[in-house]
Design an enzyme around this catalytic site. Structure first.
Site, PDB file in Angstrom:
ATOM      1  N   LYS A 102      47.357  35.430  37.865  1.00 38.39           N
ATOM      2  CA  LYS A 102      47.583  35.384  36.424  1.00 38.39           C
ATOM      3  C   LYS A 102      46.597  34.421  35.773  1.00 38.39           C
ATOM      4  O   LYS A 102      46.018  34.709  34.714  1.00 38.39           O
ATOM      5  CB  LYS A 102      49.019  34.969  36.124  1.00 38.39           C
ATOM      6  CG  LYS A 102      49.331  34.965  34.628  1.00 38.39           C
ATOM      7  CD  LYS A 102      50.776  34.607  34.342  1.00 38.39           C
ATOM      8  CE  LYS A 102      51.050  34.632  32.837  1.00 38.39           C
ATOM      9  NZ  LYS A 102      52.434  34.245  32.502  1.00 38.39           N
ATOM     10  N   ASN A 142      43.954  34.408  32.356  1.00 39.50           N
ATOM     11  CA  ASN A 142      44.203  33.654  31.122  1.00 39.50           C
ATOM     12  C   ASN A 142      43.511  32.299  31.053  1.00 39.50           C
ATOM     13  O   ASN A 142      43.513  31.665  29.988  1.00 39.50           O
ATOM     14  CB  ASN A 142      45.714  33.526  30.845  1.00 39.50           C
ATOM     15  CG  ASN A 142      46.461  32.714  31.882  1.00 39.50           C
ATOM     16  OD1 ASN A 142      45.884  31.961  32.659  1.00 39.50           O
ATOM     17  ND2 ASN A 142      47.772  32.867  31.896  1.00 39.50           N
TER      18      ASN A 142
END
Length: 344
Positions: free
Chosen positions: A224, A228
């Site tokens: 993840k 980001n």
């Protein structure tokens, strides 16, 4: 089951409502306007109805495909003093990383010998190398826990990690809006499939979350982060939504360079990512005109969590011997921007 929410923002509030609907006794540590709102209205959520296991596969599929939303409110115990809530079975920590030092100072009264602390946070957590990392196992990451105070306050045996794949925002204090996504990935830092993590998965499924039991939660957190750690700070500096960021060839190329550095670090700590940056860009493009959490923080005048998303990657590069010139440039620019605006 007694559950305390530490951080009743968008994600914590969303999860708190669902857990209360599943029959948990939910308490919230809050202060100021959020505390007042919780005492007056309870914890509120605007979003799609929960998809529960007892609905059956057909109804569940129909529910998730529906555009229908509900306004839900659940009563919760709330206090600015964790001692008033007492020892919990589960503490959900859903704060932004800059707030963790203050959480560590106050969380003690919520913890009993068997309390689970479920961390639903962005970036690399302070416990990243607990039971993981081969030769790096046990390494304290100064970017996220400079003095080791968080690890001291929340002993590792309490921790279960959680990676959230959902988009939520706040309509107002204690009032959450769920936009899309309903997925939680949970796992022990050691990767063991313990009885308690299996029980937690069952509870989260009962609360209506799409829940995955991870083989190695650090890998899910890193994957993840791989997306980001770049788009978040770029959006914070420019004010651009993800469609504009992905649509600019030069910016997209710079982001790819940062991602390649992080991918090499991942290989060296045991988290290989086989994808190329452009593969992940295609996922980001599907979000459309999406406003990142860090951009939302900038617009709200809140501290940005650069250290858990970018500074820690620079530290990991130094630890593993991976040069990070593009990550360093991103960090320097984003940090300067945040300092000028009083957000770092």
């Amino acid at each position: 089951m007694k559950v305390a929410i530490y951080g009743a923002g968008a994600i914590g509030g969303w999860m708190g409502v669902r857990l209360a609907q599943a029959g948990c006794e939910v308490g919230v540590v809050a202060r100021g306007a959020t505390l007042e709102a919780l005492q007056m209205h309870g914890l509120r959520l605007e979003g799609p109805p929960a998809v529960r296991p007892e609905l059956g596969e057909g109804l569940a599929r129909a529910s998730t495909s529906s555009a229908r939303t509900e306004l839900m409110s659940v009563p919760v115990r709330s206090s600015a003093d964790p001692a008033q809530l007492g020892v919990q079975d589960l503490v959900l920590v859903a704060v932004k990383a800059p707030a963790m030092a203050d959480v560590a100072k106050a969380i003690g009264p919520l913890l009993g010998p068997d309390t689970i602390v479920l961390t639903a946070m962005n970036g690399v957590p302070w416990w990243f190398f607990e039971g993981f990392g081969d030769k790096y196992a046990g390494t304290r990451l100064k970017a996220v826990d400079p003095e080791g105070a968080i690890a001291d306050a929340i002993p590792a045996h309490h921790i279960i990690g959680c990676v959230v794949h959902a988009s939520c925002s706040l309509n107002g204090p204690g009032f959450v809006r769920q936009h899309f996504g309903n997925k939680l990935i949970v796992g022990e830092p050691s990767g063991e499939k313990t009885a308690r993590v299996r029980q937690l998965v069952a509870l989260l499924e009962q609360a209506g979350f799409e829940t995955v039991l991870s083989d190695q939660i650090q890998k899910d957190a890193w994957y993840k982060l791989w997306g980001n750690m770049t788009v978040n700070p770029v959006s914070a500096m420019t004010g651009a939504t993800t469609d504009l960021i992905m649509g600019d060839e030069l910016v997209r190329g710079f982001i790819s360079k940062v991602m390649l550095e992080a991918r090499e670090i991942g290989f060296r700590i045991g988290i290989p990512i086989e994808q190329q940056p452009q593969d992940r860009h295609q996922v980001t493009r599907k979000l459309g005109a999406f406003k990142t959490s860090m951009l939302q923080d900038v617009e709200a005048g809140k501290p940005v969590e650069l250290d858990a998303l970018v500074t820690v990657v620079k530290e990991l590069g130094e630890l593993t011997g991976v040069p990070t010139p593009f990550t360093d440039a991103l960090l320097g620019l984003a940090r300067l921007h945040a300092r000028v605006h009083g957000l770092y």
